[in-house]
Design an enzyme around this catalytic site. Structure first.
Site, short mmCIF file in Angstrom:
data_model
loop_
_atom_site.label_atom_id
_atom_site.label_comp_id
_atom_site.label_asym_id
_atom_site.label_seq_id
_atom_site.Cartn_x
_atom_site.Cartn_y
_atom_site.Cartn_z
N GLU A 144 0.80 -1.23 0.00
CA GLU A 144 0.00 0.00 0.00
C GLU A 144 0.83 1.28 0.00
O GLU A 144 0.66 2.15 0.86
CB GLU A 144 -0.94 0.02 1.21
CG GLU A 144 -1.97 -1.08 1.21
CD GLU A 144 -2.96 -0.93 2.37
OE1 GLU A 144 -2.83 0.02 3.17
OE2 GLU A 144 -3.87 -1.76 2.46
N GLU B 176 -5.87 -8.66 1.48
CA GLU B 176 -6.29 -8.35 2.86
C GLU B 176 -7.78 -8.12 2.86
O GLU B 176 -8.32 -7.47 1.95
CB GLU B 176 -5.62 -7.08 3.41
CG GLU B 176 -4.18 -7.22 3.80
CD GLU B 176 -3.57 -5.93 4.35
OE1 GLU B 176 -4.30 -5.10 4.93
OE2 GLU B 176 -2.35 -5.75 4.18
C1 GCB Z 1 -4.01 -2.42 5.92
C2 GCB Z 1 -2.57 -2.63 6.14
C3 GCB Z 1 -2.29 -3.40 7.42
C4 GCB Z 1 -3.19 -2.91 8.54
C5 GCB Z 1 -4.63 -3.15 8.14
C6 GCB Z 1 -5.60 -2.64 9.20
O1 GCB Z 1 -4.45 -2.10 4.84
O2 GCB Z 1 -1.93 -3.22 5.05
O3 GCB Z 1 -0.93 -3.24 7.75
O4 GCB Z 1 -2.91 -3.51 9.76
O5 GCB Z 1 -4.90 -2.50 6.93
O6 GCB Z 1 -6.02 -3.40 10.06
O7 GCB Z 1 -5.91 -1.46 9.17
#
Ligand code: GCB
Length: 630
Positions: free
Chosen positions: A452, A541
């Site tokens: 990201e 994710e």
């Molecule tokens: C994301 C990130 C990750 C965070 C996650 C969150 O997009 O890549 O590092 O921990 O979201 O839980 O906000």
């Protein structure tokens, strides 16, 4: 099929060509293994520790703490290695410390290492976060920038200066992140004396995990003969039932050396052999390396023994190094990810190296527990979000058939000043260190260069084109990705990657509380990305925070029920798109993990389907059942 033969030739040619491509690093980084010619001395255990609390954080250098025993310089404490130092004491200043900390360990080196000058002694640090300087008996032997990856130094001459074999290793480690480090960070001094005490500063980070620091992976001394196997690269392929292992061995310390390469099966029977520094081993009735749950015998590994014989005027040298080798291929089409020419679907997780007390320190009980949980879940893969994991973990993946997307520490590249030349040069070196370390792992099927980044910024185009191209030059046999979150139309990295990886949190960061938006928004997202780039997509994710034990029905955010329904709503769309171009789903996150303190985090990020102590939340059973069905 005749294609593999052509591909085999191409891959062998690449092996030879890669040595000529402007590499920034010199030498190999083979995992230290004992053999008839190599010894390993692990230095795990208690080390002496002192944080430099001086306002400038430079007292240790000004007073040359490395020149004498650390306890002679001031107050010291015991700390374990490997471990983060942050959660070891009751002192909040140590937990949140920023700057140089000093580690020291004394040992006695075996006499023959001192007396026999045909032996090479190497000091290796598995990883230390972030910037390290190393001395042996007060002599500087190496320095290294970057956590998560190993570095080493030959120390034979230094230890031989003291014939008693007494050896004092001092390692200074600094966790300060700058706009040019990976990950980037920034120190901000607060100069308003009506609000902050003298010398007050904070480190801003642009990533969502605690910036654990210290010596995170084992430190060890190992030996090789003076003439030794410096590096091995293997690339595998197969044609019908013949396995093909192209290899190249680099030798150091000898002008000429005889090399014998033998490939053995699990029973120790020789299945192929060859002489010389490069070649192709042909394995009849090959047992391919298959991912977990795709074959009755997943993770099959051969052993490749490389035996070197060399001589100079007065001595003969023999060096033996054995590398585990899994034979498999990886290919990507516009809609599929193929392992051994069969479509592979990433049923996986994102992880962190993170646990109570140890922080990011390597911990065998935790590693084994996590693999047992992955299998319980039916997971076949994970992404090393957001940095390279310990080599010991990748070795487990090789053996258990767990497929890995291997990610660099390129997380939180959000500030435009982190796209400059200094950052780019460092990123290229980090990719080289990563590929050099992990290129021979069968489990590693894709490189991820960043998570990201602010990829809509104008300099991101040149930056990511360069990083991705360099990674492909380093290893043309594996696809490359970076993890996107920004608008598909403005994303500057996507044109260069082989697989589109996207993170999104519908009904969480967007439209919080509105579970009903998930199917429509996810569907739109996928159609846009695939429509534009015609590349396969991994949902890299998705998830929601759930505070364990909190239940509300109808579901509201932060409850176990809400987390479950978020997953189920995503899964409906996955099941439709899987038939088209979706090639994987990686839950965020495998387990709860520690973050910096802030109003959106309740003692860390709670998007784990397991707690930080590895107990299942309701969502874990949703995934377990889902994987059983597919
Ligand atoms: C994301 C990130 C990750 C965070 C996650 C969150 O997009 O890549 O590092 O921990 O979201 O839980 O906000």
């Amino acid at each position: 099929m005749c294609l593999p033969v052509k591909r085999q030739v191409l891959r062998a040619l690449w092996l030879f060509a890669v040595l000529d491509t402007g590499l920034l690093l010199d030498g190999g980084m083979l995992y230290p293994r004992e053999s008839s010619s190599r010894e390993v001395k692990e230095l795990s255990g208690l080390w002496v520790f002192r944080a430099d609390r001086s306002p400038s954080r430079k007292q240790g250098f000004d007073e040359a703490w490395y020149k004498r025993r650390l306890e002679e310089t001031g107050p010291v404490i015991d700390v374990p290695v490997p471990a983060s130092y942050n959660d070891i004491t009751q002192d909040p200043a140590i937990r949140d410390f920023i700057g140089w900390v000093w580690y020291e360990r004394e040992l006695v080196v075996p006499t023959h290492w001192i007396r026999d000058d045909t032996i090479r002694v190497v000091l290796r640090v598995g990883s230390a976060h972030y910037n390290s300087v190393v001395w042996v008996n007060g002599v500087s032997v190496t320095q290294h920038e970057g956590g998560h990856l190993p570095f080493e130094a030959e120390v034979s001459d230094v230890i031989r200066k003291d014939p008693t074999g007494s050896c004092r290793i001092t390692i200074a480690v600094n966790n300060t992140l700058t706009l040019q480090t990976l990950p980037p960070g920034n120190i901000q001094y607060m100069n308003d004396r009506t609000r902050y005490p003298d010398g007050f500063f904070v480190q801003s980070i642009y990533f969502d995990f605690f910036n654990y620091a210290g010596i995170h992976r084992p430190v060890l001394l190992y030996t090789t003969p003076k003439a030794y196997v410096d590096d091995i690269t293997v690339v595998t392929d197969f044609s019908d039932n013949t396995g093909l292992v192209s290899y190249i061995v680099s030798v150091k310390g000898a002008v000429t050396a005889a090399l014998k390469v033998t490939l053995m099966d699990k029973q120790g029977h020789c299945v192929a052999s060859s002489n010389g520094p490069f070649g192709v081993l042909k394995v009849q009735d090959v047992k391919l390396w298959w991912p977990y749950l795709t074959h009755e015998n997943p993770g099959y590994l051969y052993s490749m023994e490389v035996r070197l014989n060399a001589a100079d005027g007065r001595t003969t040298y023999e060096d033996v190094y054995t590398l585990p080798v899994g034979i498999r291929t990886v290919n990507v089409t516009s809609t599929q990810f193929l392992i051994n020419n069969k479509p592979f679907y990433f049923h996986g997780v994102n992880k962190h190296e993170d646990s109570d007390i140890r922080g990011k320190g390597l911990d065998w009980p935790l590693i084994v527990k996590d693999f047992n949980l992955l299998k319980w879940l039916g997971a076949n893969s994970f992404r090393t979000s957001h940095y390279p994991y310990a080599e010991e973990i990748l070795q487990m993946c090789d053996r258990h058939g767990i497929v890995v997307i291997d990610e660099s520490p390129g997380v939180g590249i959000k500030d435009i000043r982190s796209f400059g030349n200094a950052s780019l040069s460092h990123h290229l070196i980090v990719m080289e260190e990563l590929v050099r370390r992990d290129k021979n792992h069968a489990s590693v099927v894709m490189w991820s260069v960043a998570n990201e980044p602010a990829s809509e910024m104008p300099p991101a185009d040149y930056y990511f084109n360069t990083v991705i191209k360099h990674t492909k030059d380093l290893d043309p046999t594996r696809p490359v990705t970076f993890i996107s979150s920004s608008n598909f139309a403005r994303d500057k990295g996507a044109p260069y990657v082989d697989v589109i990886c996207i993170n999104n949190y519908f009904s969480w960061y967007h439209d919080p509380g509105h579970l009903e938006v998930i199917p429509i928004q996810l569907n739109t997202e996928y159609e846009n990305w695939h429509g534009k780039y015609k590349k396969p997509i991994i949902q890299s994710e998705y998830g929601a925070d759930a505070v364990p034990g909190v239940h509300v029905d109808p579901p509201v955010m932060f409850t176990e029920e809400y987390q479950k329904i978020v997953l189920q709503n995503y899964h409906k769309v996955f099941d439709q798109k899987r038939a088209q171009y979706l090639i994987g789903e990686l839950i965020w996150n495998f387990a709860d993990f520690m973050t910096t303190q802030g109003v959106t985090r309740v003692v860390g990020n709670k998007k784990g389907i397991f707690t930080r102590q590895r107990q299942p939340k309701a969502a874990a059973f949703v995934l377990k059942e889902r994987k059983k069905l597919s």
